[in-house]
Design an enzyme around this catalytic site. Structure first.
Site, PDB file in Angstrom:
ATOM      1  N   ILE A 426      37.295 -28.662  30.634  1.00  0.00           N
ATOM      2  CA  ILE A 426      37.803 -28.721  32.008  1.00  0.00           C
ATOM      3  C   ILE A 426      38.772 -29.881  32.212  1.00  0.00           C
ATOM      4  O   ILE A 426      39.415 -29.992  33.244  1.00  0.00           O
ATOM      5  CB  ILE A 426      36.632 -28.758  33.006  1.00  0.00           C
ATOM      6  CG1 ILE A 426      35.688 -27.582  32.764  1.00  0.00           C
ATOM      7  CG2 ILE A 426      37.091 -28.728  34.447  1.00  0.00           C
ATOM      8  CD1 ILE A 426      36.353 -26.207  32.802  1.00  0.00           C
ATOM      9  N   HIS A 690      26.198 -31.680  34.157  1.00  0.00           N
ATOM     10  CA  HIS A 690      25.641 -32.730  35.023  1.00  0.00           C
ATOM     11  C   HIS A 690      24.337 -33.272  34.475  1.00  0.00           C
ATOM     12  O   HIS A 690      23.719 -34.133  35.072  1.00  0.00           O
ATOM     13  CB  HIS A 690      25.456 -32.197  36.439  1.00  0.00           C
ATOM     14  CG  HIS A 690      26.730 -31.647  36.991  1.00  0.00           C
ATOM     15  ND1 HIS A 690      27.082 -30.338  36.843  1.00  0.00           N
ATOM     16  CD2 HIS A 690      27.759 -32.249  37.624  1.00  0.00           C
ATOM     17  CE1 HIS A 690      28.274 -30.147  37.384  1.00  0.00           C
ATOM     18  NE2 HIS A 690      28.703 -31.292  37.861  1.00  0.00           N
TER      19      HIS A 690
HETATM   20  N1  GLN Z   1      39.751 -32.039  35.519  1.00  0.00           N
HETATM   21  C1  GLN Z   1      38.657 -32.739  36.126  1.00  0.00           C
HETATM   22  C2  GLN Z   1      37.776 -33.317  35.044  1.00  0.00           C
HETATM   23  O1  GLN Z   1      37.676 -32.711  34.014  1.00  0.00           O
HETATM   24  C3  GLN Z   1      37.839 -31.821  36.983  1.00  0.00           C
HETATM   25  C4  GLN Z   1      36.662 -32.525  37.591  1.00  0.00           C
HETATM   26  C5  GLN Z   1      35.920 -31.729  38.626  1.00  0.00           C
HETATM   27  O2  GLN Z   1      36.051 -30.549  38.727  1.00  0.00           O
HETATM   28  N2  GLN Z   1      35.077 -32.352  39.399  1.00  0.00           N
HETATM   29  O3  GLN Z   1      37.147 -34.340  35.218  1.00  0.00           O
HETATM   30 ZN    ZN Z   2      34.199 -29.302  38.207  1.00  0.00          ZN
END
Ligand code: GLN
Ligand code: ZN
Length: 751
Positions: A426, A690
């Protein structure tokens, strides 16, 4: 004499003591006893602070080691058997449900986490099972009352009310909310009795769920719960506290209940003013929430007094619109020039505002009123008229990307030749202590920019090499240069201000430091091009560019109150659009625009969803990417919330790929994607980032199977459910290696 109160106080501590202590405890650096002592000190400091500020009625049990909803679940024994029967200590059980536990005493998954109404706070979702037996199981609420009492401070214990508890919880098997009404009533009454026995006069029951749309069955549930509950309340006085909106659907029930006090939000709950003006019973005290618990601007006394006049009630208690949990503790250590600082009020300064308002109401202190009125009479900054003009001229084509989704899809699949089930992450990789220290040294001037850049390049390179080595398909640079996904952009945009210590709890031990939108927003120079193009130059694989979207930037900032959030969002969208085009021009082919917080300001009432929010928020996202080339692939990412009910809006964002959090909510979203024939490619997170727990290859394989059972394989991307910056390096690598191994297995099965 008017009295003052608050609904709750921030709990991380002025220097985030609670966060650091809890994290030390997680790392076995301090004992349970030491952690408890630190918690106690924080509570005592806060009670004293609130008292010294001159607040008359002070809450307790607004403190939590992690989350107040989880506290309530433990209070009433709404705990899975697996946890109850484990050999973990009570505190270990608590943290096991909060963040998962993996060790010699078991393998426990964390409870799902959801956004607390439309704030950036996240609560843990309790689960009622058929075998759940409601009974009083912890003494926290009593202990904390006694603790304050020992300091000579009489407090009003706070507890999530039964209606909100039932509304926010999950239910397993055949279990239904109704099955637990009788036992919950008994258990709450037992709390009343015990509190009364130890000397409490009042209890505050928080029922924010009452400000949502309430259907007739829910209204009936609320009425039944409270009629039964109040029938035997052991002489304790009950404050029914609502916040985050108005109570139009249940006001008629509320005014008839034998409650001693009712707390209403007159900031977000504009309609509450009319409700009260239409009649408020003499036998109840009104807690008037007039000081905004969610934003950091000074209260406009003239407007507040006006509102109070409209209410037309004999007397009221001056209160905040919500708990102060959602604002930083104090302006004291901030370094803004006085001229700017004067416009802000954090939690502590809001206490002072309540006291000043009381002075004005009771003693007609025109000096205080005039001072405040002055503040709002000055122009804070010079407005950007050109920007206003540009926004005024935006038309449909500015919000529409060409060509259509499927035409782009064909083009992109030919061009990129990605394998089936492409893998990616991500965006962020672990922000280790070292990374943070190096940044701090750079900020303090100890490290030169060249040294800092060299360090960042080294980190980026290491992780690029590692991503190539394990076989990820679309790489990321790791976001090592960013402290926070919103602050980083804010710092590079005109119109923003930053606090030094303005931390707000986001979940558990995690705080965020929302930047403040002070003026009109614009971009003066490229923000992310440097690191994205550097990363792309180091590898032949595709590197995804990483941006934060306008709705999230707005939602995670403290917004202005002098213009609409729509207007500010469009300003931000135009700035990010420039960034997208610069990234594209620098050779980045895939750009992810994160909208982690898209849902955050979704109105709590469905009737307001489109007209008051989605109708401009979704176009604002489209504005950002509407001008890119057909072959540029646009990703977006969202986390922690339900999307089922806004799927069509998410589709209208017109991204090519979307990744989202799903592992904590059991992938239930997949059914909706299937049902709605969702066309955007999707990356439902295959494991929960998380939690420090490492998912096994088998577990991830099963998750991928579950995804493929619902979504056509050509549409599926494989990724974790969010960025990895909060995780350690070891668990990050082990988890991603397992993810890649799982994908390989599934690809073999499919071929
Ligand atoms: N690109 C961000 C990360 O990888 C996305 C974080 C998020 O969605 N809270 O930290
Ligand atoms: Zn996220």
């Amino acid at each position: 004499m008017t009295q003052t109160t608050i609904i709750g106080f921030p709990r991380l501590g002025a220097q985030r003591e609670l966060k650091f202590a809890t994290e030390k405890y997680f790392r076995n650096k301090i004992s349970e006893t030491e952690l408890f002592q630190i918690g106690q000190t924080i509570r005592q400091d806060h009670w004293q602070l609130v008292k010294d500020a001159g607040i008359d009625l002070i809450p307790s049990n607004d403190f939590s080691f992690y989350d107040q909803v989880l506290d309530t679940a433990f209070l009433f024994n709404i705990i899975p058997d697996q946890v109850k029967n484990s050999s973990l200590s009570d505190l270990e059980k608590y943290f096991a449900l909060a963040r998962g536990y993996q060790g010699d005493k078991g393998d426990i998954k964390a409870l799902p986490m959801k956004k607390w109404f439309h704030t950036n706070y996240h609560y843990l979702v309790p689960k009622f099972e058929e075998e759940t037996v409601i009974q009083l199981s912890t003494t926290k609420i009593f202990d904390e009352f006694l603790e304050a009492q020992a300091l000579g401070i009489q407090t009003r214990p706070v507890l999530i009310g039964p209606f909100t508890l039932l509304q926010l919880s999950d239910y397993g098997g055949q279990a239904r909310a109704d099955d637990f009404v009788a036992d919950l009533v008994t258990a709450y009454q037992a709390v009343f009795r015990q509190l009364k026995d130890i000397g409490a006069d009042w209890i505050q029951l928080d029922e924010p769920a009452l400000v949502k749309d309430i259907n007739p069955e829910e209204k009936d549930l609320f009425a039944r719960l409270y009629q039964q509950l109040l029938a035997d309340k052991a002489d304790i006085k009950v404050l029914l506290q609502t916040y985050f909106g108005d109570v139009r659907d249940v006001y008629d029930v509320i005014v008839q209940l034998p409650l001693e006090a009712v707390g209403l939000d007159f900031v977000e709950g504009v309609k509450n003013v009319d409700l009260v003006a239409s009649g408020f019973p003499d036998d109840k005290i009104l807690h008037a929430g007039v000081v905004n618990g969610k934003n950091i601007w000074r209260n406009h006394y003239e407007q507040t007094l006006d509102k109070l006049k409209q209410l037309n009630v004999k007397s009221f208690v001056l209160s905040t619109s919500s708990s102060l949990l959602h604002v930083p503790i104090s302006l004291e250590n901030e370094e803004f020039p006085e001229k700017i600082k004067n416009h802000f009020a954090f939690a502590k300064e809001k206490l002072a505002e309540l006291v000043e308002l009381k002075e004005i109401v009771d003693h007609n202190r025109t000096d205080l009123l005039d001072q405040n009125t002055q503040l709002f009479a000055v122009e804070r900054f010079s407005p950007n008229r050109k920007l206003a003009e540009t926004i005024g001229k935006l038309s449909e084509s500015d919000f529409t990307r060409q060509p259509t989704f499927y035409e782009r899809l064909d083009l992109q699949s030919q061009l990129y030749g990605l394998p089936l089930l492409p893998t990616t992450t991500i965006g962020s990789f672990p922000q280790t202590k070292e990374v943070k220290q190096v940044r701090a040294r750079f900020k303090s001037g100890e490290l030169t920019e060249v040294d800092y850049d060299n360090y960042l390049a080294e980190r980026t390179n290491d992780w690029l090499k590692w991503q190539e080595a394990i076989g990820l398909d679309v790489l990321v640079h790791g976001e090592f240069e960013r402290n926070d996904m919103v602050e980083y952009f804010g710092q590079n945009l005109e119109g923003y201000l930053f606090s030094k210590n303005g931390w707000v709890q986001s979940y558990g031990t995690r705080g965020v430091k929302p930047p403040i939108i002070w003026g009109d927003i614009s971009r003066s120079a490229p923000i992310t091009v440097k690191w994205s193009s550097y990363a792309q130059s180091q590898t032949t694989k595709l590197v995804k560019g990483m941006l934060t979207g306008p709705v999230t930037i707005l939602n995670w900032s403290f917004p202005r109150e002098d213009i609409s959030i729509r207007e500010s969002t469009l300003q931000i969208a135009l700035a990010i659009q420039e960034e997208v085009l610069d990234l594209e021009a620098s050779g980045i082919r895939i750009i992810q625009i994160d909208e982690a917080a898209l849902r955050e300001k979704l109105p709590l009432r469905k009737s307001d969803w489109y007209s008051n929010y989605l109708d401009w928020a979704i176009p604002a996202f489209r504005l950002v990417h509407s001008k890119v080339q057909p072959e540029t692939q646009i990703h977006t990412h969202m986390c922690y919330s339900e999307f089922s009910d806004i799927i069509s809006s998410i589709e209208q964002m017109d991204a090519d790929v979307i990744s989202f959090e799903s592992s904590r909510s059991n992938l239930s979203l997949l059914d909706d994607l299937q049902a709605q024939k969702f066309k955007t490619q999707v990356g439902p997170g295959v494991y929960d980032i998380h939690s420090p727990r490492i998912p096994s290859i088998k577990e991830i394989t099963e998750t991928i199977h579950a995804i493929l059972a619902k979504v056509p394989k050509e549409k599926v991307w494989i990724n974790p459910d969010c960025g990895l910056k909060t995780r350690g390096e070891f668990e990050t690598k082990a988890s991603l290696e397992n993810m890649i191994a799982a994908v390989k297995l599934v690809r073999e099965e499919l071929s």
